[in-house]
Motif scaffolding. Sequence first.
Motif, PDB file in Angstrom:
ATOM      1  N   THR A 195       0.848  -1.192   0.000  1.00 42.89           N
ATOM      2  CA  THR A 195       0.000   0.000   0.000  1.00 42.89           C
ATOM      3  C   THR A 195       0.880   1.237   0.000  1.00 42.89           C
ATOM      4  O   THR A 195       1.768   1.362   0.847  1.00 42.89           O
ATOM      5  CB  THR A 195      -0.924   0.029   1.231  1.00 42.89           C
ATOM      6  N   ILE A 196       0.642   2.093  -0.992  1.00 44.74           N
ATOM      7  CA  ILE A 196       1.358   3.377  -1.038  1.00 44.74           C
ATOM      8  C   ILE A 196       0.357   4.488  -0.755  1.00 44.74           C
ATOM      9  O   ILE A 196      -0.546   4.725  -1.554  1.00 44.74           O
ATOM     10  CB  ILE A 196       2.032   3.628  -2.394  1.00 44.74           C
ATOM     11  N   TRP A 197       0.485   5.102   0.412  1.00 44.79           N
ATOM     12  CA  TRP A 197      -0.216   6.372   0.647  1.00 44.79           C
ATOM     13  C   TRP A 197       0.829   7.473   0.510  1.00 44.79           C
ATOM     14  O   TRP A 197       1.745   7.570   1.325  1.00 44.79           O
ATOM     15  CB  TRP A 197      -0.856   6.465   2.033  1.00 44.79           C
ATOM     16  N   LEU A 198       0.688   8.231  -0.581  1.00 46.27           N
ATOM     17  CA  LEU A 198       1.679   9.271  -0.872  1.00 46.27           C
ATOM     18  C   LEU A 198       1.175  10.591  -0.299  1.00 46.27           C
ATOM     19  O   LEU A 198       0.166  11.109  -0.749  1.00 46.27           O
ATOM     20  CB  LEU A 198       1.868   9.391  -2.393  1.00 46.27           C
ATOM     21  N   SER A 199       1.852  11.119   0.679  1.00 42.99           N
ATOM     22  CA  SER A 199       1.394  12.370   1.314  1.00 42.99           C
ATOM     23  C   SER A 199       1.842  13.590   0.518  1.00 42.99           C
ATOM     24  O   SER A 199       1.452  14.705   0.819  1.00 42.99           O
ATOM     25  CB  SER A 199       1.995  12.455   2.730  1.00 42.99           C
ATOM     26  N   ASP A 200       2.601  13.385  -0.538  1.00 45.13           N
ATOM     27  CA  ASP A 200       3.158  14.493  -1.316  1.00 45.13           C
ATOM     28  C   ASP A 200       2.080  15.495  -1.737  1.00 45.13           C
ATOM     29  O   ASP A 200       1.002  15.105  -2.191  1.00 45.13           O
ATOM     30  CB  ASP A 200       3.847  13.971  -2.594  1.00 45.13           C
ATOM     31  N   GLY A 201       2.407  16.781  -1.610  1.00 46.75           N
ATOM     32  CA  GLY A 201       1.474  17.827  -2.021  1.00 46.75           C
ATOM     33  C   GLY A 201       2.070  19.188  -1.744  1.00 46.75           C
ATOM     34  O   GLY A 201       3.273  19.314  -1.481  1.00 46.75           O
ATOM     35  N   THR A 202       1.215  20.217  -1.800  1.00 49.56           N
ATOM     36  CA  THR A 202       1.691  21.589  -1.574  1.00 49.56           C
ATOM     37  C   THR A 202       0.776  22.311  -0.584  1.00 49.56           C
ATOM     38  O   THR A 202      -0.365  21.916  -0.383  1.00 49.56           O
ATOM     39  CB  THR A 202       1.682  22.386  -2.903  1.00 49.56           C
ATOM     40  N   ASP A 203       1.299  23.382  -0.001  1.00 46.75           N
ATOM     41  CA  ASP A 203       0.514  24.168   0.953  1.00 46.75           C
ATOM     42  C   ASP A 203       0.097  25.521   0.399  1.00 46.75           C
ATOM     43  O   ASP A 203      -0.701  26.222   1.013  1.00 46.75           O
ATOM     44  CB  ASP A 203       1.333  24.375   2.236  1.00 46.75           C
ATOM     45  N   PHE A 204       0.637  25.881  -0.762  1.00 51.34           N
ATOM     46  CA  PHE A 204       0.319  27.198  -1.320  1.00 51.34           C
ATOM     47  C   PHE A 204       0.166  27.144  -2.833  1.00 51.34           C
ATOM     48  O   PHE A 204       0.899  26.404  -3.509  1.00 51.34           O
ATOM     49  CB  PHE A 204       1.415  28.203  -0.945  1.00 51.34           C
TER      50      PHE A 204
END
Length: 427
Positions: free
Chosen positions: A175-184
């Motif tokens: 299982t890959i839960w990728l938390s990658d993302g941006t805040d702005f």
Amino acid sequence: MILDKSLLDQHNSQGNALHQKKYGLLASVLQDEGHNVNTILERLAAFQVAIPSWALGTGGTRFGRFAGGGEPRSLEEKIEDVGLLHALNQSSGAISLHIPWDIPQNPKAIQQLAASFELKFDAVNSNTFQDQENQDYSYKFGSLSHTDKAVRDQAIAHNVEVIRHGVELGSKSLTIWLSDGTDFPGQQNFRRSFARTLDSFEQIYAQLPADWKVFIEYKPYEPHFYSTVVADWGSSLLFCQKLGEKALGLVDLGHHLPNTNIEQIVSRFLMEGKLGGFHFNDSKYGDDDLTVGAMRPYQLFLIFNELVDGMTSSEIKNPELSWMIDASHNIKDPLEDLMQSVEAIMIAYAQALIINRPALEKAQLQNDATLAQEILQNAYRTDVRPLLAEARFKAGAALNPVGFYREQKIRKELIKQRGEKTYSTGL
Ligand code: LRH
Ligand code: MN
């Protein structure tokens, strides 16, 4: 903690008379309605929910954590606790590990210990959402989607390492839960970060053993608060379709924005043969990771209605599903919370199994919404708990798992054995 079977037998004999009365009535009513009760009992007995290794201790939030005592201090003690759960309900026959929170130091011994409790290993979970001691590159700005190839390669290597641990334990999925993302806004280019992530997934996919699957878990926000690379079911399905048949979507019930129609998402994944499994929990606001069925049991029933519809339809070609819990216990005893969650999942499944499907289909074709709701809610408003108790009784488990757990003061015994202030790795 090894369960004394005679105490279980004693518990069951005390509760059996009342159970047989309730079960007898329900079974005769279901028979009159044309259901094959033995088939339903077989399906319930075959339904096994995987327990997350990261949810056997007390969870917390950024505002605090209140330890409950007697928590498992090692992977071995975690396996013992899942073994205890399984002995009490015979529906928790698997454990899902999270790496590096639960790296098996001696995989052979761990596999034998699990087997001694009749436990299998379900999906192994990778973790590129935290930086580990002496890690070369930080995941602060992402991992598999990072702009720097060196960081992506590090994250890919970690996932390949997790697969290796899983292979040693007999697991068949990552299982890959990728938390990658941006805040702005403007922080990243959505198309490019998707493309980098796809390239990373492809390199991990290439390392999957022939009989393995990879589950792509989506989540709209947290830890990032503007965008997430794998934010929703559409993104997960897109990645899965681009990767190949071993890639399937994973539906964590808490990973949906308020009022999302999750049962429709489940039917879409099933329709495409791309549903891998679930992280069951419940929530009122965000990814609250609460006890399954504590907030929205009707939604869970509607999800199982889609699942049973899909699992019994010749039109649907979907691989066998992975049933897993993903919860965090801030105030409840972790083992009681997990027993309640397994019970809620089994209740929703049993209710979905007693829906009069031919009548429902007829009502739908006649656009008779009133009759369709009557048929659905007749099943939902049926107290199926005697069916679950009978399935447990037949499997040698407890008629009332939480009742037995409390009667025997098991938490008190665990605190005596392990201490008040023990800490279990995980959330
Ligand atoms: C992310 C998530 C994911 C796990 C973590 C423990 O919110 O649902 O499945 O890795 O919880
Ligand atoms: Mn999850």
